[in-house]
Design an enzyme around this catalytic site. Structure first.
Site, mmCIF file in Angstrom:
data_model
loop_
_atom_site.group_PDB
_atom_site.id
_atom_site.type_symbol
_atom_site.label_atom_id
_atom_site.label_comp_id
_atom_site.label_asym_id
_atom_site.label_seq_id
_atom_site.Cartn_x
_atom_site.Cartn_y
_atom_site.Cartn_z
ATOM 1 N N SER A 91 -68.666 0.041 -92.187
ATOM 2 C CA SER A 91 -69.227 0.987 -90.867
ATOM 3 C C SER A 91 -69.201 2.471 -90.906
ATOM 4 O O SER A 91 -69.284 3.029 -89.859
ATOM 5 C CB SER A 91 -68.634 0.314 -89.806
ATOM 6 N N THR A 193 -66.844 2.746 -85.919
ATOM 7 C CA THR A 193 -66.690 4.117 -85.886
ATOM 8 C C THR A 193 -65.246 4.382 -85.926
ATOM 9 O O THR A 193 -64.411 3.927 -85.337
ATOM 10 C CB THR A 193 -67.249 4.830 -84.663
ATOM 11 N N THR A 211 -69.073 7.877 -88.742
ATOM 12 C CA THR A 211 -69.701 6.682 -88.823
ATOM 13 C C THR A 211 -70.803 6.488 -89.685
ATOM 14 O O THR A 211 -71.697 7.654 -89.920
ATOM 15 C CB THR A 211 -69.908 6.089 -87.119
ATOM 16 N N ARG A 221 -82.481 6.827 -86.296
ATOM 17 C CA ARG A 221 -81.453 6.679 -85.226
ATOM 18 C C ARG A 221 -80.362 7.526 -85.452
ATOM 19 O O ARG A 221 -79.459 7.275 -86.327
ATOM 20 C CB ARG A 221 -81.318 5.131 -85.057
ATOM 21 N N VAL A 222 -79.818 8.196 -84.235
ATOM 22 C CA VAL A 222 -78.500 8.759 -84.098
ATOM 23 C C VAL A 222 -77.680 8.008 -82.946
ATOM 24 O O VAL A 222 -78.400 8.028 -81.899
ATOM 25 C CB VAL A 222 -78.644 10.239 -83.858
ATOM 26 N N GLY A 223 -76.435 7.831 -83.225
ATOM 27 C CA GLY A 223 -75.557 7.225 -82.236
ATOM 28 C C GLY A 223 -74.798 8.357 -81.316
ATOM 29 O O GLY A 223 -75.324 9.350 -81.434
ATOM 30 N N THR A 244 -66.176 4.159 -79.398
ATOM 31 C CA THR A 244 -66.860 3.289 -80.224
ATOM 32 C C THR A 244 -67.457 2.168 -79.771
ATOM 33 O O THR A 244 -67.351 2.120 -78.431
ATOM 34 C CB THR A 244 -65.605 2.790 -81.156
ATOM 35 N N GLY A 245 -68.638 1.662 -80.396
ATOM 36 C CA GLY A 245 -69.418 0.619 -79.637
ATOM 37 C C GLY A 245 -70.991 0.938 -79.739
ATOM 38 O O GLY A 245 -71.222 1.788 -80.526
HETATM 39 N N1 ASP Z 1 -70.805 4.137 -81.869
HETATM 40 C C1 ASP Z 1 -71.478 4.044 -83.304
HETATM 41 C C2 ASP Z 1 -72.913 4.172 -82.989
HETATM 42 O O1 ASP Z 1 -73.330 3.667 -82.039
HETATM 43 C C3 ASP Z 1 -70.946 2.820 -83.701
HETATM 44 C C4 ASP Z 1 -69.678 2.154 -83.614
HETATM 45 O O2 ASP Z 1 -68.779 2.660 -83.077
HETATM 46 O O3 ASP Z 1 -69.482 1.321 -84.454
HETATM 47 O O4 ASP Z 1 -73.544 4.503 -84.135
#
Ligand code: ASP
Length: 339
Positions: A91, A193, A211, A221-223, A244-245
């Site tokens: 990840s 992440t 991440t 896509r950007v998180g 994270t998430g």
């Molecule tokens: N927060 C990250 C994202 O949405 C992913 C993750 O935390 O695992 O890209």
């Protein structure tokens, strides 16, 4: 003796030389007595916290670098390069799950106690985006570089382009292609992440985040992770927070910035993380994302008090300090996955 035990032993020895410095516990007590003063007194012993199990080796490296006298940003960079370079961590960085088109695209950011920040998003072909983010901070007038521009900048800084899609990740992607169903699965396997927060020996805060983002995301896509205020935020007068998430949910609520703001208003790191997770839940309980929604925050204040809290079960974080060495802690959560 294992590296970890060695590390704990060294950490314990390291604390002898600074016995005149108050322990975290003493500093906290003093502040609790001082009801009129909402400002937190800086912790003078380093504390590092990082998300998930891969936070453990990352913390260890960061601690080592800090003790060698390297700068907090250099130490954070070194620690975060460990999961970035580990193909078994699916990840983050090299070996991370690709997007729907089989491309590994990376996001990272880093921030220091003077609110200097550097960030890269949608970066391809560079194994250590955290290092590129640090160069953005140091060598450009900007905060964030993205996509081809970020790659071009990385190459100009001497980074080398390489294939980040490992055979294992490619195999998983091909398996996913059989159904090509895009439904984010938020759990420890594909949404983790690494975010790291630190109070250094000067009582200053810094942090980083890196991440490969959500597995099977749309190309481009950007998180939340490279976005200062969403995936990471700190204010050196107050504290630091990271997420994270599901990045979309964290961006919608300016998650990490809000956690820090609540700490400014006097909330503990635990209460601040919990309140923002509750807010995210309330905003999403009737949302299509709710079925697979997971978010987790870690936070630390200037005292070195820290906490983690997540919407759903399963989130943990690594803590490293002089008293207890480097260890994992399960975060409290609002609900289990059955709800
Ligand atoms: N927060 C990250 C994202 O949405 C992913 C993750 O935390 O695992 O890209």
């Amino acid at each position: 003796m294992s590296d970890r035990r060695n590390f704990i032993k060294k950490a314990a020895l390291g604390s002898i030389g600074i016995s005149t410095i108050m322990s975290c516990g003493e500093v906290v007590e003093k502040n609790q007595d001082d009801n009129l003063d909402n400002s937190v007194k800086p912790n003078k012993k380093p504390v590092i916290i990082s998300t998930w199990n891969h936070g453990l080796p990352a913390n260890e490296e960061t601690w080592k670098q800090l003790k060698k006298g390297n700068s907090p940003l250099d130490a954070i960079e070194s620690g975060m390069k460990i999961p970035e370079g580990d193909p078994k961590v699916r990840s983050v960085g090299y070996g991370g799950f690709p997007d729907r088109e089989g491309k590994v695209t990376l996001d990272a950011c880093i921030m220091d106690h003077n609110s200097n920040c550097g960030s890269v998003s949608f970066l391809q072909g560079i194994k250590h985006p955290i290092s590129v983010a640090k160069k953005v901070l140091q060598n450009t007038p900007h905060v964030m570089l993205s996509g081809k521009g970020a790659l071009q900048f990385a190459l100009s800084e001497g980074f080398v382009e390489e294939n980040l899609l490992t055979a294992e990740a490619e195999k998983d992607w091909k398996k996913w292609l059989e159904e090509s169903k895009y439904k984010p699965v938020i759990n420890m396997e594909n949404h983790d992440t690494i975010s790291m927060l630190m109070v250094d020996g000067e009582g200053n805060l810094s942090g980083g985040c890196t991440t490969s983002g959500a597995a099977w995301k749309m190309h481009g896509r950007v998180g939340d992770s490279p976005i200062i205020g969403a995936g990471l935020f700190l204010d050196n007068e107050v504290g630091a927070a990271a997420a994270t998430g599901l990045g979309e949910a964290v961006i919608r609520t300016a998650g990490s910035a809000m956690v820090v703001e609540l700490m400014r208003q006097g909330k503990s790191p635990y209460d601040a993380c919990k309140e923002i997770v509750e807010r995210i839940y309330n905003k999403h309980k009737n949302h299509k994302d709710m079925e697979y929604l997971q978010v987790g925050f870690i936070a630390i204040n200037k005292n070195g008090e820290h906490a983690g809290y997540s919407l759903r079960s399963g989130f943990n974080y690594a803590i490293c300090d002089e008293e207890k060495g480097n260890r994992m802690e399960d975060a409290q959560f609002k609900m289990s996955w059955d709800n």
